[in-house]
Design a protein around this motif. Structure first.
Motif, PDB file in Angstrom:
ATOM      1  N   SER A 185      32.956   5.088 -11.456  1.00 64.34           N
ATOM      2  CA  SER A 185      32.900   3.988 -10.508  1.00 64.34           C
ATOM      3  C   SER A 185      33.302   4.528  -9.138  1.00 64.34           C
ATOM      4  O   SER A 185      33.685   5.688  -9.014  1.00 64.34           O
ATOM      5  N   ASP A 192      32.507  -3.652  -9.401  1.00 66.51           N
ATOM      6  CA  ASP A 192      32.130  -2.658 -10.405  1.00 66.51           C
ATOM      7  C   ASP A 192      33.365  -2.105 -11.113  1.00 66.51           C
ATOM      8  O   ASP A 192      33.372  -1.960 -12.334  1.00 66.51           O
ATOM      9  N   LYS A 196      34.009  -2.597 -15.105  1.00 67.49           N
ATOM     10  CA  LYS A 196      34.073  -1.456 -16.018  1.00 67.49           C
ATOM     11  C   LYS A 196      35.461  -1.309 -16.646  1.00 67.49           C
ATOM     12  O   LYS A 196      35.583  -0.998 -17.832  1.00 67.49           O
ATOM     13  N   MET A 241      26.726   6.232 -10.403  1.00 71.19           N
ATOM     14  CA  MET A 241      27.548   5.267 -11.158  1.00 71.19           C
ATOM     15  C   MET A 241      26.997   5.199 -12.571  1.00 71.19           C
ATOM     16  O   MET A 241      25.859   4.779 -12.778  1.00 71.19           O
TER      17      MET A 241
END
Lengths: 317, 108
Positions: A185, A192, A196, A241
């Motif tokens: 990330s 994000d 995650k 990513m």
């Protein structure tokens, strides 16, 4: 005014703060933003093992702290094994809802702490290892680490003898262990990070998340560009990513427009010495890595469809 | 013999103690040499300044309020603001109160 109120409710990340003002980070520090969002995802039922890294300083001198959770400062090479031990302790005490997290910089993760991390991954201990990657040993004064990218200046690789080796592919090293969840990330994408890290929190087994975080003094740039540079790192594809779930690769962000990598490099003084040919060389590395990931993504997804799994190890239940 | 431990200072604390206070006593506002000033008229409430503040000193209100006691003046908020509502002004106001470590109190 009514419209504004509506907008305010649309905060895309949780509002609860577990990181407090008064910490000792430099102006525009990327690692603090990474920590702030990781903590928003993890919540208060978390324990941290922090090896020697920027965050062991940022947190503040004993007995004060700038985080609202318990922290265990560990030796440089033992963050992962300390987190495993804490998790075992919590299990014995019946506190099974506590997430045991190891939080290290790139040096403490990929150079010095890799044996402990590899051991924890092999045992598939129920820990979450988060590495905030600022691409050198920033805390001790910008020495080269294995995560320093090709062409970068550091104090041990000065401009005339810049680093002529690529960034170590830590994500694939972790993928080779066959652990259930690996992700990368970047700290310019808080949603994000939250997505995650909360996903990793709910998975049982060893999880590894690497977050790219800028370092204005070490990258030789102005602090206000701290977020912009990371956004460019993702959009120029130099920092892909990723998500790897049981061996299946998934690129979570595919920038539609192709931005030249020079845009990312020219913001930072650590790449100032590079000639045009060398910048093109970096562009070639980036293009090749992106193609490789696209191929890995396709082939592992195909493998999963065909054989039901895409990794050698059997994931722990 | 009583099991209670009296804590008068840092030296009396048990070796494995957890942290006993927050770093909020450390008014990092004194590090600043550029000051962000927010224009509430221009603000569109996108909360990007709150989201990207490394020092957690922008409140999640509408319009956001910057806490000058802790703002280090990095300028991330002014750079990220999509409507240029935050301007960086040369100079700094000293943070209120003195930055002095308080005596450790009981575990929070």
């Amino acid at each position: 005014m009514a419209e504004k109120k509506e907008k305010k409710k649309k905060l895309t990340v949780p509002e609860e703060e577990l990181m407090y003002s008064g910490h000792l980070a430099c102006q525009g520090c990327g690692a603090t933003i990474a920590m702030r969002y990781a903590l928003k995802a993890l919540g208060p039922k978390t324990s941290f093992a922090i090896p020697a890294c920027c965050w062991s300083v940022i947190d503040g001198p004993f007995p004060y702290t700038s985080l609202g959770i318990p922290i265990f400062h560990t030796a440089f090479e033992t963050a992962a094994v300390m987190a495993s031990g804490l998790k075992a302790g919590f299990d014995i005490m019946g506190k099974t809802d506590v997430t045991s997290v190891a939080w290290g910089g790139d040096g403490g993760t990929t150079d010095i702490g890799i044996q402990a991390l590899s051991g924890a991954a092999e045992r598939n201990d129920d820990i979450l290892y988060i590495c905030y990657d600022n691409e050198a040993y920033m805390n001790t004064g910008v020495q080269r680490s294995s995560q320093t990218p090709w062409g970068a200046w550091t104090t041990t690789t000065p401009a005339r003898h810049f680093k002529k080796l690529p960034k170590k592919n830590m994500v694939d090293i972790m993928a080779a262990h066959g652990i259930p969840y690996i992700a990368t990330s970047a700290m310019a994408f808080p949603e994000d990070i939250v997505k995650k890290v909360s996903k990793a929190k709910d998975i049982k087994g060893c999880k590894y998340v690497q977050i790219l975080a800028s370092c204005p003094p070490g990258w030789k740039m102005v602090p206000e560009k701290s977020i912009e540079v990371i956004r460019l790192a993702v959009n120029t594809r130099i920092w892909p990513m990723l998500e790897i779930e049981e061996g299946v690769y998934n690129i979570t962000r595919k920038p539609r427009k192709e931005i030249p990598v020079a845009d990312y490099l020219k913001l930072q003084g650590r790449f100032r010495h590079l000639t045009e040919d060398q910048v093109n060389e970096i562009q070639e590395i980036v293009n090749f890595n992106w193609q490789r990931l696209r191929w890995l993504e396709e082939s592992t997804q195909e493998m999963k469809e065909k054989y039901g799994r895409a990794t050698l190890s059997v994931p722990a239940g | 013999m009583s099991d209670e431990v009296e804590i008068r200072g840092v030296r009396d604390m048990p070796a494995m103690a957890m942290s006993l206070g927050l770093m909020t006593y450390n008014k990092t506002g004194s590090w600043r040499n550029m000051t962000p000033v927010l224009d509430p008229e221009k603000c569109n409430g996108c909360m990007l300044c709150w989201k990207f503040c490394p020092d957690v000193c922008v409140s999640a209100d509408d319009p956001p309020v910057i806490d000058y006691d802790y703002c280090k003046g990095c300028g991330v908020c002014a750079n990220e603001c999509p409507v240029d509502a935050i301007e960086m002004i040369e100079g700094a106001t000293p943070p209120s109160g003195r930055a002095e470590a308080p005596e450790p109190a009981a575990t929070p």
